[in-house]
Design a protein around this motif. Sequence first.
Motif, PDB file in Angstrom:
ATOM      1  N   LYS A 115       0.835  -1.209   0.000  1.00 37.24           N
ATOM      2  CA  LYS A 115       0.000   0.000   0.000  1.00 37.24           C
ATOM      3  C   LYS A 115       0.866   1.254   0.000  1.00 37.24           C
ATOM      4  O   LYS A 115       0.590   2.216  -0.726  1.00 37.24           O
ATOM      5  N   ALA A 116       1.930   1.266   0.815  1.00 39.58           N
ATOM      6  CA  ALA A 116       2.779   2.451   0.923  1.00 39.58           C
ATOM      7  C   ALA A 116       3.576   2.708  -0.343  1.00 39.58           C
ATOM      8  O   ALA A 116       3.883   3.851  -0.677  1.00 39.58           O
ATOM      9  N   ASN A 117       3.930   1.648  -1.063  1.00 38.54           N
ATOM     10  CA  ASN A 117       4.764   1.783  -2.256  1.00 38.54           C
ATOM     11  C   ASN A 117       3.975   1.867  -3.552  1.00 38.54           C
ATOM     12  O   ASN A 117       4.552   2.156  -4.599  1.00 38.54           O
ATOM     13  N   MET A 118       2.683   1.601  -3.485  1.00 38.91           N
ATOM     14  CA  MET A 118       1.889   1.585  -4.705  1.00 38.91           C
ATOM     15  C   MET A 118       1.909   2.955  -5.368  1.00 38.91           C
ATOM     16  O   MET A 118       1.739   3.974  -4.720  1.00 38.91           O
ATOM     17  N   ARG A 119       2.138   2.962  -6.668  1.00 37.53           N
ATOM     18  CA  ARG A 119       2.163   4.220  -7.414  1.00 37.53           C
ATOM     19  C   ARG A 119       0.834   4.940  -7.249  1.00 37.53           C
ATOM     20  O   ARG A 119      -0.236   4.373  -7.448  1.00 37.53           O
ATOM     21  N   ARG A 120       0.927   6.200  -6.873  1.00 40.56           N
ATOM     22  CA  ARG A 120      -0.293   6.994  -6.748  1.00 40.56           C
ATOM     23  C   ARG A 120      -0.825   7.368  -8.128  1.00 40.56           C
ATOM     24  O   ARG A 120      -0.064   7.558  -9.066  1.00 40.56           O
ATOM     25  N   THR A 121      -2.140   7.490  -8.206  1.00 32.40           N
ATOM     26  CA  THR A 121      -2.755   7.942  -9.451  1.00 32.40           C
ATOM     27  C   THR A 121      -2.469   9.420  -9.628  1.00 32.40           C
ATOM     28  O   THR A 121      -2.769  10.233  -8.750  1.00 32.40           O
ATOM     29  N   LEU A 122      -1.865   9.772 -10.739  1.00 32.98           N
ATOM     30  CA  LEU A 122      -1.516  11.162 -10.972  1.00 32.98           C
ATOM     31  C   LEU A 122      -2.750  11.949 -11.402  1.00 32.98           C
ATOM     32  O   LEU A 122      -3.464  11.544 -12.311  1.00 32.98           O
ATOM     33  N   PRO A 123      -3.022  13.054 -10.741  1.00 32.06           N
ATOM     34  CA  PRO A 123      -4.190  13.854 -11.126  1.00 32.06           C
ATOM     35  C   PRO A 123      -3.970  14.524 -12.471  1.00 32.06           C
ATOM     36  O   PRO A 123      -2.855  14.879 -12.823  1.00 32.06           O
ATOM     37  N   GLU A 124      -5.041  14.650 -13.202  1.00 35.92           N
ATOM     38  CA  GLU A 124      -4.963  15.396 -14.459  1.00 35.92           C
ATOM     39  C   GLU A 124      -4.822  16.885 -14.138  1.00 35.92           C
ATOM     40  O   GLU A 124      -5.565  17.420 -13.313  1.00 35.92           O
TER      41      GLU A 124
END
Length: 230
Positions: A115-124
């Motif tokens: 969970k801590a390392n999962m790539r965050r979804t980049l906001p548009e």
Amino acid sequence: MNKKVLIVDDEKAIVDILEYNLKKEGYATVRAHDGKEGLRMAREENPDLILLDVMLPYMDGFTVCGTLRGEGRNVPIIMITAREEETDKVFGLENGADDYITKPFSMRELLARVKANMRRTLPEPTPGAEDKSIRIRELVIDPERHSVSKNGVELDLTQREYELVHFLSRNPGKIISRQELLTEVWQYDYYGDLRTVDVTVRRLREKLEDNPAEPVYVLTKRGVGYYFAD
């Protein structure tokens, strides 16, 4: 769409357990049982995170990780090792791994690290929105795109490297301890394993600085921590 985790391990029983628990948490999974297959799956499946065993047939995990980083693939990678030697852990981080976990591990700990390392979804980027970029000399740190540019050229940073430079740059001149960086950037405790920060800073300097041996951006206060030049 569910985040996808690629599991690369030659022990089928371990892969089965990991798949079961990851799916319970809502992740999609794909699997590979040797290094060459893992490398192929990483290229074809475009996972959001890779759980990568060190000891693999045909190609070890260090080589798989280093190859992916050499190709510019910045997917978060957690190395899995049955060995306790400090050199193995450091070697994995120096090859571009974001994290490592040692067998035997608790499933709760592994899921926390995923969970801590999962790539965050980049906001548009929002048209007309206020520019929140941080500009320090030749650097532009853009939190909208999770990117760092130097002299107009975007740097090839991993997610963890970006998060580290972003956090430091938001606190220019403030000396931040390695333990605080682990808490704020890695987002969970490393049980005192502070070498993780040191290796990540070294990797970051190699990409950020003109001369990593004489840094001008990410500086060290010996015995205390790191800070970003103001």
